[in-house]
Design an enzyme around this catalytic site. Sequence first.
Site, PDB file in Angstrom:
ATOM      1  N   GLU A 186       0.746   4.014   1.936  1.00 39.70           N
ATOM      2  CA  GLU A 186       1.371   4.289   3.140  1.00 39.70           C
ATOM      3  C   GLU A 186       2.554   3.453   3.749  1.00 39.70           C
ATOM      4  O   GLU A 186       3.346   3.891   4.166  1.00 39.70           O
ATOM      5  CB  GLU A 186       0.363   4.163   4.050  1.00 39.70           C
ATOM      6  CG  GLU A 186      -1.129   5.142   3.835  1.00 39.70           C
ATOM      7  CD  GLU A 186      -2.246   4.280   2.964  1.00 39.70           C
ATOM      8  OE1 GLU A 186      -1.829   3.460   2.197  1.00 39.70           O
ATOM      9  OE2 GLU A 186      -3.523   4.387   3.375  1.00 39.70           O
TER      10      GLU A 186
ATOM     11  N   HIS B 123       0.758  -1.300   0.158  1.00 40.06           N
ATOM     12  CA  HIS B 123       0.024   0.003  -0.011  1.00 40.06           C
ATOM     13  C   HIS B 123       0.982   1.350  -0.012  1.00 40.06           C
ATOM     14  O   HIS B 123       2.207   1.313   0.510  1.00 40.06           O
ATOM     15  CB  HIS B 123      -0.916  -0.060   1.242  1.00 40.06           C
ATOM     16  CG  HIS B 123      -1.990  -0.820   1.232  1.00 40.06           C
ATOM     17  ND1 HIS B 123      -3.030  -0.837   2.033  1.00 40.06           N
ATOM     18  CD2 HIS B 123      -2.115  -2.240   0.514  1.00 40.06           C
ATOM     19  CE1 HIS B 123      -3.882  -1.754   1.698  1.00 40.06           C
ATOM     20  NE2 HIS B 123      -3.516  -2.485   0.728  1.00 40.06           N
TER      21      HIS B 123
ATOM     22  N   CYS C 101      -2.574  -0.060   7.312  1.00 42.43           N
ATOM     23  CA  CYS C 101      -1.933   1.134   7.462  1.00 42.43           C
ATOM     24  C   CYS C 101      -2.082   1.959   8.760  1.00 42.43           C
ATOM     25  O   CYS C 101      -1.124   2.484   9.091  1.00 42.43           O
ATOM     26  CB  CYS C 101      -2.317   1.862   6.137  1.00 42.43           C
ATOM     27  SG  CYS C 101      -1.703   1.105   4.617  1.00 42.43           S
TER      28      CYS C 101
ATOM     29  N   CYS D 161      -6.540   2.000   5.652  1.00 40.76           N
ATOM     30  CA  CYS D 161      -7.070   0.885   6.030  1.00 40.76           C
ATOM     31  C   CYS D 161      -6.522   0.276   7.398  1.00 40.76           C
ATOM     32  O   CYS D 161      -5.616   1.091   7.979  1.00 40.76           O
ATOM     33  CB  CYS D 161      -6.830  -0.243   4.896  1.00 40.76           C
ATOM     34  SG  CYS D 161      -4.999  -0.783   4.898  1.00 40.76           S
TER      35      CYS D 161
END
Length: 149
Positions: A56, A54, A87, A84
Amino acid sequence: MRERDIVFMNRALELARLAYEAGEIPVGAVVVKDGEIIAEGYNLRQTDKLATAHAEILAIEAACSKLGGWRLSGCTLYVTLEPCPMCAGAIINSRIDRVVYGIEDAKAGCLGSVINFNSYPFNHAFEVERGVCADECAAILREFFAQRR
């Protein structure tokens, strides 16, 4: 919202566009310390075949490498989409002080949409700023998913 938040979110949006061009869900992230971008990332889950790739996570990992440690105290994370659970957990564990995001994620957002990680007694809490460049962040996601249908 601070004026510099828009500048840094615009860079996150540029990174989201790179994700879009790579066929990834267009999410971009930057980590800022002392008014300077120290790390960047954008979604690479499909490209790298990794569930953890991801924006992040990649930005946080790069920031840790740059600073030479896992504590990102004094840092702000800018991300185009609400983080999410994975993260949000990485934000807590890296001790980031502030998160600025563009739009909410009604399906997986963990800074207020589905759940709010800051409302639990973890060992770290952080400041959250919502809705920075929201129209632009929503537009790139809307365009991406419209094209995929």
